[in-house]
Design a protein around this motif. Structure first.
Motif, short mmCIF file in Angstrom:
data_model
loop_
_atom_site.label_atom_id
_atom_site.label_comp_id
_atom_site.label_asym_id
_atom_site.label_seq_id
_atom_site.Cartn_x
_atom_site.Cartn_y
_atom_site.Cartn_z
N ALA A 74 0.66 -1.27 -0.26
CA ALA A 74 -0.16 -0.36 0.28
C ALA A 74 0.73 1.56 0.33
N VAL A 75 0.43 2.38 -0.91
CA VAL A 75 1.48 3.63 -1.10
C VAL A 75 0.94 4.50 -1.03
N SER A 76 -0.69 4.65 -0.34
CA SER A 76 -1.37 6.11 -0.09
C SER A 76 -2.98 5.32 0.92
N GLY A 77 -3.08 5.98 1.25
CA GLY A 77 -3.62 6.43 2.26
C GLY A 77 -3.52 5.44 3.67
N PRO A 78 -4.54 5.29 4.25
CA PRO A 78 -4.11 5.41 6.25
C PRO A 78 -3.79 3.59 6.41
N HIS A 79 -3.68 2.65 5.26
CA HIS A 79 -2.83 1.85 5.37
C HIS A 79 -0.83 1.99 4.11
N ARG A 80 -0.65 3.36 4.28
CA ARG A 80 0.32 3.33 3.54
C ARG A 80 2.01 2.10 4.36
N GLY A 81 2.11 1.73 3.75
CA GLY A 81 3.66 1.17 4.00
C GLY A 81 3.33 -0.27 4.34
N THR A 82 2.18 -1.05 4.28
CA THR A 82 1.86 -1.72 5.12
C THR A 82 1.77 -2.78 3.65
N VAL A 83 2.13 -4.36 4.02
CA VAL A 83 1.93 -5.34 2.63
C VAL A 83 0.65 -6.63 3.01
N TRP A 84 -0.06 -6.73 1.92
CA TRP A 84 -0.98 -7.24 2.11
C TRP A 84 -0.98 -8.54 0.81
N ASP A 85 -1.86 -9.56 1.93
CA ASP A 85 -2.23 -10.54 1.19
C ASP A 85 -3.17 -10.49 -0.34
N ASP A 86 -3.09 -10.87 -1.52
CA ASP A 86 -3.94 -10.37 -3.04
C ASP A 86 -4.81 -11.64 -3.24
N ALA A 87 -5.24 -12.42 -2.67
CA ALA A 87 -5.91 -14.34 -3.32
C ALA A 87 -6.79 -13.96 -3.66
N ARG A 88 -7.39 -12.68 -4.02
CA ARG A 88 -8.93 -12.56 -4.63
C ARG A 88 -9.36 -13.48 -5.71
N GLY A 89 -8.43 -14.08 -6.55
CA GLY A 89 -8.77 -14.93 -7.95
C GLY A 89 -9.13 -15.75 -7.00
N SER A 90 -9.16 -16.62 -5.93
CA SER A 90 -9.69 -17.88 -4.67
C SER A 90 -10.59 -17.42 -3.52
N ASP A 91 -11.20 -16.46 -4.71
CA ASP A 91 -12.49 -15.64 -3.45
C ASP A 91 -11.68 -15.37 -2.06
N VAL A 92 -10.76 -15.35 -1.63
CA VAL A 92 -9.91 -14.35 -0.44
C VAL A 92 -10.47 -13.24 -0.02
N PRO A 93 -10.59 -13.23 0.57
CA PRO A 93 -10.24 -11.17 0.28
C PRO A 93 -9.09 -10.94 0.93
N LEU A 94 -8.40 -9.30 0.72
CA LEU A 94 -7.30 -8.90 0.70
C LEU A 94 -6.47 -9.02 2.28
N THR A 95 -5.77 -9.56 2.61
CA THR A 95 -5.42 -9.38 4.09
C THR A 95 -4.36 -8.67 3.92
N PRO A 96 -4.11 -7.81 4.99
CA PRO A 96 -2.56 -7.27 5.36
C PRO A 96 -2.27 -8.96 6.37
N ILE A 97 -0.15 -8.92 5.67
CA ILE A 97 0.26 -9.45 6.56
C ILE A 97 1.11 -8.77 7.46
N THR A 98 0.77 -9.72 8.71
CA THR A 98 0.64 -9.60 9.92
C THR A 98 1.98 -10.33 10.71
N GLY A 99 2.18 -9.12 11.97
CA GLY A 99 3.69 -10.53 13.04
C GLY A 99 2.55 -10.66 13.70
N PRO A 100 3.80 -11.69 14.33
CA PRO A 100 3.53 -12.00 15.72
C PRO A 100 2.51 -11.08 17.02
N ASP A 101 2.70 -9.42 17.44
CA ASP A 101 1.57 -9.05 17.77
C ASP A 101 0.32 -8.60 17.01
N GLY A 102 0.05 -8.76 15.85
CA GLY A 102 -1.03 -8.86 15.35
C GLY A 102 -0.79 -7.44 14.40
N GLU A 103 0.39 -7.09 14.45
CA GLU A 103 0.62 -5.23 13.57
C GLU A 103 0.45 -5.66 11.91
#
Length: 198
Positions: free
Chosen positions: A134-163
């Protein structure tokens, strides 16, 4: 890893896309490398061709929307679209039904693209599955997993703390490690006293 970008090249890229890239990704591009293999995957690269700067493995139409704030859709958006799916019995003839189906499918494609506005593909995982930054908006700088082609919603990659993970945190997790710090300069050797001079 391919050769890093110069600061002048990075400035030119950011002017072309109309957005300042996240800081750790900027540092990576100019100090580590412009894409290349990491953890068994291939990071996308920024290249210049006859049409200007572009990212490999990215849709140019989405790169043109990097300045649009990224905001994953509420599930209600998809649900509403699904409820609007044409039903043959609601139309007077086959031609009208087919036209409605084409419009519905086009809207499906548009929604797929619109949800990814403000992101760029970092690497492909296969079968249409990618990681996005993400390069713009409130999630700027975070990485997301995109498997929407398999009907899985966009999901943030998180660390052990859930962030959500930043680019550099995601890169380290993937196996890229951290850029090596330059060695500290050796302290100056003290001058020998006259008594020990030879």
């Amino acid at each position: 890893m391919t050769e890093a970008l110069t600061l002048a090249e990075l400035a030119e890229i950011e002017r072309a896309v109309g957005v300042r890239l996240p800081e750790d990704y900027r540092t990576f591009l100019t100090e580590v490398g412009n894409g290349g293999p990491v953890g068994g995957f291939e990071l996308t690269r920024v290249v210049r061709d006859g049409d200007g700067w572009r990212w490999t493995g990215n849709d140019p139409a989405l790169i043109a929307r990097l300045g649009t704030p990224f905001q994953p859709f509420d599930p209600a958006v998809r649900e509403e679209h699904e409820r609007a799916r044409p039903v043959a019995g609601d139309f007077a003839d086959a031609a009208a039904f087919e036209a409605a189906c084409r419009a519905w499918i086009q809207r499906e494609d548009d929604l797929y693209d619109e949800e990814a506005y403000g992101t760029l593909v970092l690497a492909h995982q296969g079968c249409g599955h990618v990681w996005r930054l993400a390069v713009s908006g409130p999630h700027r700088g975070t990485v997301w997993d995109d498997a929407r082609g398999s009907d899985v919603p966009l999901t943030p990659i998180t660390g052990p703390d859930g962030e959500p993970l930043t680019f550099s945190e995601w890169h380290r997790r993937l196996g890229g490690g951290a850029p090596a710090a330059p060695p500290a300069p050796s302290p100056p050797r003290p001058p020998r006293s006259p008594a020990t001079a030879t």
